[in-house]
Design an enzyme around this catalytic site. Structure first.
Site, PDB file in Angstrom:
ATOM      1  N   SER A 189       0.852  -1.185   0.000  1.00  0.00           N
ATOM      2  CA  SER A 189       0.000   0.000   0.000  1.00  0.00           C
ATOM      3  C   SER A 189       0.885   1.231   0.000  1.00  0.00           C
ATOM      4  CB  SER A 189      -0.914   0.018   1.226  1.00  0.00           C
ATOM      5  OG  SER A 189      -1.769   1.159   1.189  1.00  0.00           O
ATOM      6  N   GLU A 190       0.510   2.250  -0.793  1.00  0.00           N
ATOM      7  CA  GLU A 190       1.424   3.386  -0.983  1.00  0.00           C
ATOM      8  C   GLU A 190       1.619   4.233   0.255  1.00  0.00           C
ATOM      9  OE1 GLU A 190      -2.218   4.722  -3.545  1.00  0.00           O
ATOM     10  OE2 GLU A 190      -1.359   2.839  -2.855  1.00  0.00           O
TER      11      GLU A 190
END
Length: 213
Positions: free
Chosen positions: A49-50
């Site tokens: 996840s960024e």
């Protein structure tokens, strides 16, 4: 026409089926996050996840949510053994450095040659929400789109040329939709599969574009 659309869960299962063992994968905000719930048990796929997470698992059971552990869409997630969280600058370094095998994003429009528009409809009152989409679209080795094929008004989201502001040019390799799975190539669209009861000719009529076998 008599055909059955894939449900949201069936579409997530379809995407999960094509993710190869050992892949590092980013699941975009919205529908793509549901893919995490359908990866086969025992499959070694590392979810990213960024906002700075590696090694996410499926969504937590009701009542076991930890809101200090969330994905980029602010949804509570689980962390598998060996998973970790870290500064988002390092996370974007992973995205921009080509270290992700696949990203799965939602979209407003995808062109036949793989142009992506997924951050704004261009309307005066639209809230720009590009997030990490541009970095993911061009940084991942493969960009896949997961979406309904048609808008609520019955218009195709797969188009000859995008009319919305672009996220990336020629970046989308595959489109996973509720009616068909398509490959974007420099020569246009190629059909990978169709839902039961939908013919290639009917698909072409729905999207207004020719499709190769």
């Amino acid at each position: 026409m008599s055909y059955t659309r894939r449900s949201k869960n069936e579409l997530a299962q379809r995407v999960a089926r094509d993710i190869h063992e050992g892949a590092y994968v980013n699941l975009g905000i919205g529908m793509p996050t549901t893919v995490a719930n359908h990866l086969p048990p025992g499959t070694e796929v590392v979810l990213h996840s960024e906002n700075g997470i590696l090694g996410m698992g499926p969504a937590p059971a009701a009542g076991l949510e930890d809101y200090d552990l969330i994905n980029a869409g602010k949804q509570p997630v689980t962390l598998l053994a060996g998973g970790c969280y870290f500064h988002h600058a390092d996370s974007f370094g992973m995205m921009r450095g080509g270290h992700l095998d696949i990203c799965v994003l939602g979209a407003f429009q995808v062109s036949a040659t793989g142009d992506l528009a997924n951050w704004s409809t261009g309307e005066p009152d639209a809230i720009p929400a590009v997030g990490g989409a541009m970095d993911l679209a061009v940084g991942a080795k493969q960009t896949w789109v997961m979406m309904d094929l048609l808008t609520k008004d019955g218009k195709s989201k797969v188009v000859d040329q995008c009319s919305y502001p672009l996220t990336g040019l020629g970046c989308v390799k595959r489109i996973y939709s509720d009616l068909a799975t398509l490959e974007c190539t420099p020569d246009g669209l190629r059909v990978i599969d169709l839902v039961d009861g939908l013919s290639k000719a009917e698909l072409e009529k729905l999207i207004g574009l020719s499709v190769q076998n």
